[in-house]
Design a protein around this motif. Sequence first.
Motif, PDB file in Angstrom:
ATOM      1  N   LEU A  58     -13.856   4.217  -1.399  1.00  0.00           N
ATOM      2  CA  LEU A  58     -13.154   3.286  -0.527  1.00  0.00           C
ATOM      3  C   LEU A  58     -11.670   3.339  -0.863  1.00  0.00           C
ATOM      4  N   GLY A  66      -8.083   1.444  -4.015  1.00  0.00           N
ATOM      5  CA  GLY A  66      -9.470   1.409  -3.599  1.00  0.00           C
ATOM      6  C   GLY A  66     -10.413   1.368  -4.770  1.00  0.00           C
ATOM      7  N   VAL A  85      -9.534  -0.022   5.538  1.00  0.00           N
ATOM      8  CA  VAL A  85     -10.265   0.590   4.425  1.00  0.00           C
ATOM      9  C   VAL A  85     -10.993   1.830   4.957  1.00  0.00           C
ATOM     10  N   PHE A  87     -13.811   4.629   4.311  1.00  0.00           N
ATOM     11  CA  PHE A  87     -15.043   4.921   3.568  1.00  0.00           C
ATOM     12  C   PHE A  87     -15.360   6.409   3.744  1.00  0.00           C
TER      13      PHE A  87
END
Length: 243
Positions: A58, A66, A85, A87
């Motif tokens: 992340l 992250g 964010v 992923f």
Amino acid sequence: MSAMRLKRLLLIPLLWLLAEGSLAYAQLRQYASSAKIIQFSGVVVSGIDTSPLPFTTLIIGSRRQGTIADANGFFSFVALVGDTVRFTSVGYRPRYVIIPDTITHDAYSMVVPMEQDTIMLLETVIYPWPSKEKFREAFVNLKLPESESDIVRKNFDLAAIREQARNGKMNADMNYRSLMQQQSARLYYQNQVAPVNLLNPFAWAQFVKQIKRRKEMETVEGQDYKQYESTSSGALPEYSDEE
């Protein structure tokens, strides 16, 4: 160009970079002080069977901050409202999540499904030969296994059978039978004189019959062998029960 003037020229871009960095840092501090800080947590799962995805990365792109999800796909870190964010996980497409600015609490959690990324590769054909020419040569020189007709033809080859019987050695069963016959003849005439069949007319008649029968068998076998060789397919001569 003097060394002093060169130093001044190099100092100008350096001062400009420092000024830009200070301005960006000030803007970031101002944004961080005005934005709301929350605890962002959740679970990363697969979009196919909702199984947890371990060790998903992340990253907040604006600040390069992250974390990494644990073995069960769970994550938790501090973020700001409005952050994006990213992923990422091996074998899955990247997923972007924007933290909404309508959050009223200090914590925000969600389940993040990841879509599997399918990569189509070109077909690869692996040959056991380095080239097509080598494969063609091996295919032409390939020795096929014997068929049933070839095995039958070898088993009924009269010349080969005779040669094998002539040069073959006696096995244990043949040696035992010969020994038993010698002992039986010795015990039959024990304590008496064995007869001499040189002057026995019945013995001579039986001997002549055996010779004639042997010649007839050789004649029949020779005719069958010639007929067998003359046939192109190698088929054996047919015999009926009447013969």
